[in-house]
Scaffold this motif. Structure first.
Motif, PDB file in Angstrom:
ATOM      1  N   LEU A  78       0.857  -1.185   0.000  1.00  0.00           N
ATOM      2  CA  LEU A  78       0.000   0.000   0.000  1.00  0.00           C
ATOM      3  C   LEU A  78       0.892   1.234   0.000  1.00  0.00           C
ATOM      4  CD1 LEU A  78      -2.734  -1.060   2.590  1.00  0.00           C
ATOM      5  CD2 LEU A  78      -2.469  -1.671   0.180  1.00  0.00           C
ATOM      6  N   LEU A  79       0.681   2.107  -0.981  1.00  0.00           N
ATOM      7  CA  LEU A  79       1.549   3.275  -1.107  1.00  0.00           C
ATOM      8  C   LEU A  79       0.891   4.549  -0.582  1.00  0.00           C
ATOM      9  CD1 LEU A  79       3.055   2.733  -4.680  1.00  0.00           C
ATOM     10  CD2 LEU A  79       3.970   2.002  -2.486  1.00  0.00           C
ATOM     11  N   SER A  80      -0.389   4.443  -0.203  1.00  0.00           N
ATOM     12  CA  SER A  80      -1.016   5.680   0.256  1.00  0.00           C
ATOM     13  C   SER A  80      -1.792   5.460   1.548  1.00  0.00           C
ATOM     14  CB  SER A  80      -1.908   6.267  -0.832  1.00  0.00           C
ATOM     15  OG  SER A  80      -3.170   5.674  -0.808  1.00  0.00           O
ATOM     16  N   ASP A  81      -2.113   6.571   2.181  1.00  0.00           N
ATOM     17  CA  ASP A  81      -2.735   6.533   3.495  1.00  0.00           C
ATOM     18  C   ASP A  81      -4.262   6.617   3.359  1.00  0.00           C
ATOM     19  OD1 ASP A  81      -3.553   6.899   6.039  1.00  0.00           O
ATOM     20  OD2 ASP A  81      -2.291   8.639   6.460  1.00  0.00           O
ATOM     21  N   PRO A  82      -4.974   5.525   3.654  1.00  0.00           N
ATOM     22  CA  PRO A  82      -6.433   5.548   3.504  1.00  0.00           C
ATOM     23  C   PRO A  82      -7.111   6.582   4.409  1.00  0.00           C
ATOM     24  CG  PRO A  82      -5.659   3.355   4.191  1.00  0.00           C
ATOM     25  CD  PRO A  82      -4.468   4.238   4.158  1.00  0.00           C
ATOM     26  N   ALA A  83      -6.469   6.926   5.522  1.00  0.00           N
ATOM     27  CA  ALA A  83      -7.075   7.877   6.466  1.00  0.00           C
ATOM     28  C   ALA A  83      -7.269   9.249   5.821  1.00  0.00           C
ATOM     29  CB  ALA A  83      -6.203   7.994   7.715  1.00  0.00           C
ATOM     30  N   ILE A  84      -6.363   9.615   4.921  1.00  0.00           N
ATOM     31  CA  ILE A  84      -6.467  10.919   4.243  1.00  0.00           C
ATOM     32  C   ILE A  84      -7.744  10.966   3.395  1.00  0.00           C
ATOM     33  CG2 ILE A  84      -5.405  12.338   2.410  1.00  0.00           C
ATOM     34  CD1 ILE A  84      -2.674  11.420   3.496  1.00  0.00           C
ATOM     35  N   CYS A  85      -8.024   9.867   2.701  1.00  0.00           N
ATOM     36  CA  CYS A  85      -9.217   9.824   1.839  1.00  0.00           C
ATOM     37  C   CYS A  85     -10.486   9.840   2.674  1.00  0.00           C
ATOM     38  CB  CYS A  85      -9.183   8.589   0.947  1.00  0.00           C
ATOM     39  SG  CYS A  85      -7.694   8.473  -0.018  1.00  0.00           S
ATOM     40  N   VAL A  98     -22.205  13.718  -1.270  1.00  0.00           N
ATOM     41  CA  VAL A  98     -21.306  12.686  -1.832  1.00  0.00           C
ATOM     42  C   VAL A  98     -21.684  11.304  -1.273  1.00  0.00           C
ATOM     43  CG1 VAL A  98     -19.236  13.982  -2.472  1.00  0.00           C
ATOM     44  CG2 VAL A  98     -19.557  13.309  -0.116  1.00  0.00           C
ATOM     45  N   LYS A  99     -21.563  10.304  -2.137  1.00  0.00           N
ATOM     46  CA  LYS A  99     -21.953   8.950  -1.750  1.00  0.00           C
ATOM     47  C   LYS A  99     -20.860   7.985  -2.209  1.00  0.00           C
ATOM     48  CE  LYS A  99     -26.333   6.499  -1.709  1.00  0.00           C
ATOM     49  NZ  LYS A  99     -26.178   5.300  -2.488  1.00  0.00           N
ATOM     50  N   LYS A 100     -20.383   7.144  -1.288  1.00  0.00           N
ATOM     51  CA  LYS A 100     -19.326   6.182  -1.640  1.00  0.00           C
ATOM     52  C   LYS A 100     -19.848   5.103  -2.588  1.00  0.00           C
ATOM     53  CE  LYS A 100     -16.928   6.135   2.737  1.00  0.00           C
ATOM     54  NZ  LYS A 100     -16.628   5.341   3.902  1.00  0.00           N
ATOM     55  N   LYS A 101     -18.940   4.594  -3.441  1.00  0.00           N
ATOM     56  CA  LYS A 101     -19.287   3.467  -4.319  1.00  0.00           C
ATOM     57  C   LYS A 101     -18.244   2.370  -4.135  1.00  0.00           C
ATOM     58  CE  LYS A 101     -20.376   4.363  -8.716  1.00  0.00           C
ATOM     59  NZ  LYS A 101     -20.249   5.110  -9.987  1.00  0.00           N
ATOM     60  N   ASP A 102     -18.604   1.155  -4.235  1.00  0.00           N
ATOM     61  CA  ASP A 102     -17.748  -0.053  -4.102  1.00  0.00           C
ATOM     62  C   ASP A 102     -16.666   0.059  -3.018  1.00  0.00           C
ATOM     63  OD1 ASP A 102     -15.504   1.165  -5.372  1.00  0.00           O
ATOM     64  OD2 ASP A 102     -15.453  -0.212  -7.040  1.00  0.00           O
ATOM     65  N   SER A 103     -17.003   0.708  -1.887  1.00  0.00           N
ATOM     66  CA  SER A 103     -15.996   0.971  -0.861  1.00  0.00           C
ATOM     67  C   SER A 103     -15.529  -0.293  -0.143  1.00  0.00           C
ATOM     68  CB  SER A 103     -16.536   1.966   0.156  1.00  0.00           C
ATOM     69  OG  SER A 103     -17.752   1.492   0.660  1.00  0.00           O
ATOM     70  N   ARG A 104     -16.354  -1.325  -0.122  1.00  0.00           N
ATOM     71  CA  ARG A 104     -15.988  -2.558   0.589  1.00  0.00           C
ATOM     72  C   ARG A 104     -14.685  -3.164   0.044  1.00  0.00           C
ATOM     73  NH1 ARG A 104     -18.808  -6.561   3.547  1.00  0.00           N
ATOM     74  NH2 ARG A 104     -20.705  -5.356   3.477  1.00  0.00           N
ATOM     75  N   TYR A 105     -14.461  -2.985  -1.272  1.00  0.00           N
ATOM     76  CA  TYR A 105     -13.295  -3.612  -1.888  1.00  0.00           C
ATOM     77  C   TYR A 105     -12.089  -2.689  -1.970  1.00  0.00           C
ATOM     78  CZ  TYR A 105     -17.143  -6.602  -3.245  1.00  0.00           C
ATOM     79  OH  TYR A 105     -18.258  -7.390  -3.219  1.00  0.00           O
ATOM     80  N   ARG A 106     -12.285  -1.407  -1.690  1.00  0.00           N
ATOM     81  CA  ARG A 106     -11.175  -0.448  -1.847  1.00  0.00           C
ATOM     82  C   ARG A 106     -10.304  -0.419  -0.608  1.00  0.00           C
ATOM     83  NH1 ARG A 106     -10.456   2.394  -6.275  1.00  0.00           N
ATOM     84  NH2 ARG A 106     -12.055   1.709  -7.704  1.00  0.00           N
ATOM     85  N   ILE A 107      -8.993  -0.379  -0.796  1.00  0.00           N
ATOM     86  CA  ILE A 107      -8.081  -0.409   0.344  1.00  0.00           C
ATOM     87  C   ILE A 107      -7.529   0.986   0.632  1.00  0.00           C
ATOM     88  CG2 ILE A 107      -6.029  -1.544   1.314  1.00  0.00           C
ATOM     89  CD1 ILE A 107      -6.437  -3.714  -0.855  1.00  0.00           C
ATOM     90  N   THR A 108      -7.228   1.744  -0.415  1.00  0.00           N
ATOM     91  CA  THR A 108      -6.588   3.041  -0.171  1.00  0.00           C
ATOM     92  C   THR A 108      -7.460   4.223  -0.598  1.00  0.00           C
ATOM     93  OG1 THR A 108      -5.398   2.920  -2.283  1.00  0.00           O
ATOM     94  CG2 THR A 108      -4.247   2.108  -0.317  1.00  0.00           C
ATOM     95  N   ASP A 109      -7.851   4.282  -1.874  1.00  0.00           N
ATOM     96  CA  ASP A 109      -8.624   5.458  -2.294  1.00  0.00           C
ATOM     97  C   ASP A 109     -10.118   5.216  -2.107  1.00  0.00           C
ATOM     98  OD1 ASP A 109      -9.303   3.844  -4.447  1.00  0.00           O
ATOM     99  OD2 ASP A 109      -8.821   5.316  -5.979  1.00  0.00           O
ATOM    100  N   LEU A 110     -10.919   6.191  -2.449  1.00  0.00           N
ATOM    101  CA  LEU A 110     -12.378   6.072  -2.315  1.00  0.00           C
ATOM    102  C   LEU A 110     -13.014   6.482  -3.629  1.00  0.00           C
ATOM    103  CD1 LEU A 110     -13.245   7.805   1.067  1.00  0.00           C
ATOM    104  CD2 LEU A 110     -13.673   5.449   0.448  1.00  0.00           C
ATOM    105  N   VAL A 111     -14.090   5.820  -3.974  1.00  0.00           N
ATOM    106  CA  VAL A 111     -14.813   6.226  -5.177  1.00  0.00           C
ATOM    107  C   VAL A 111     -16.161   6.783  -4.745  1.00  0.00           C
ATOM    108  CG1 VAL A 111     -16.047   5.291  -7.164  1.00  0.00           C
ATOM    109  CG2 VAL A 111     -13.659   4.769  -6.852  1.00  0.00           C
TER     110      VAL A 111
END
Ligand SMILES: O=C(O)COP(=O)(O)O
Ligand SMILES: [Mg+2]
Length: 226
Positions: A78-85, A98-111
């Motif tokens: 993992l190259l980035s900090d998920p807490a920032i997102c 804003v509404k999250k999408k497919d967040s269950r599978y994302r490790i670092t960024d957010l869609v």
């Protein structure tokens, strides 16, 4: 001589509905025989790994717009900090719906679902001093750590694999591909690419999506680059 080709997935080897192009699949297979093919995508790690397996490309690949690197058969990094997102998401949610999408599978960024002014939201993040940025791939809006992108991750992969800029080509379609274009020696866009990417390209196909990708592979072969 090109020793590795970094390829985007959505809009480059798929159509505008994210359906994999059979023409692109054949082109990837021609490319696999000639050089290392490295997926560089905004998609999540597990999806990208499945694509790498099904297309027979390198198991070293980049997912989540540079947030995640898979190192061959070994581990992912993992190259980035998920807490920032998460912080950026929480703060933007106070202002926009804003509404999250497919967040269950994302490790670092957010869609998140599009539907708010990205430039305005980016300047708010700036004002709040949250080191995140927003990138629209044409398929999704990503909230990501400002310190990583497809280019920073590709640089890391190039260093590990001992690849120089001249030995790397990049193929893409959207603004999220700009950072990887800046570290590759040869840059090519499919015909459906955004104008910002076309402007930074050494070759722009006159065909869209999969057929455009196939045309780019043929161009590189014809020019004895691969
Ligand atoms: O995840 C996205 O939004 C688009 O993916 P891509 O980087 O393969 O085009
Ligand atoms: Mg794309």
């Amino acid at each position: 001589m090109i020793r590795a080709v970094a390829i985007d997935i959505d809009g480059t080897i798929t159509d505008d509905k994210r359906l994999l192009s059979p023409v692109a699949v054949e082109a990837v297979s021609r490319l696999n025989a000639l050089t290392e093919v490295i997926l560089v995508t905004g998609n999540v790690h597990c999806f990208s790994r499945a694509v790498a397996v099904l297309l027979g490309t390198s198991k070293t690949f980049i997912a989540e717009n540079g947030g995640v690197v898979s190192w061959g058969e070994g581990d992912m990094e993992l190259l980035s900090d998920p807490a920032i997102c998460q912080e950026a998401y929480r703060s933007l949610k106070e202002v926009y719906p804003v509404k999250k999408k497919d967040s269950r599978y994302r490790i670092t960024d957010l869609v998140v679902e599009a539907g708010f002014d990205l430039e305005e939201a980016a300047s708010l993040l700036e004002r709040w001093k949250i080191p995140a940025d927003l990138v629209d791939s044409g398929f999704a809006v990503h909230i990501k750590d400002r310190m990583v992108n497809k280019g920073t991750a590709l640089t890391k992969v190039m260093e590990r694999l001992g690849l120089s800029r001249e030995e790397v080509a990049a193929v893409g379609d959207s603004k999220s591909d700009l950072p990887m274009f800046r570290v590759a020696g040869f840059r090519a866009s499919v015909g459906n690419a955004v104008s910002e990417l076309k402007e930074e390209s050494d070759y722009v196909s006159d065909q869209d999506f999969g057929p455009g990708f196939s045309d780019i592979v043929d161009f590189m072969a014809r020019e004895d680059m691969i």
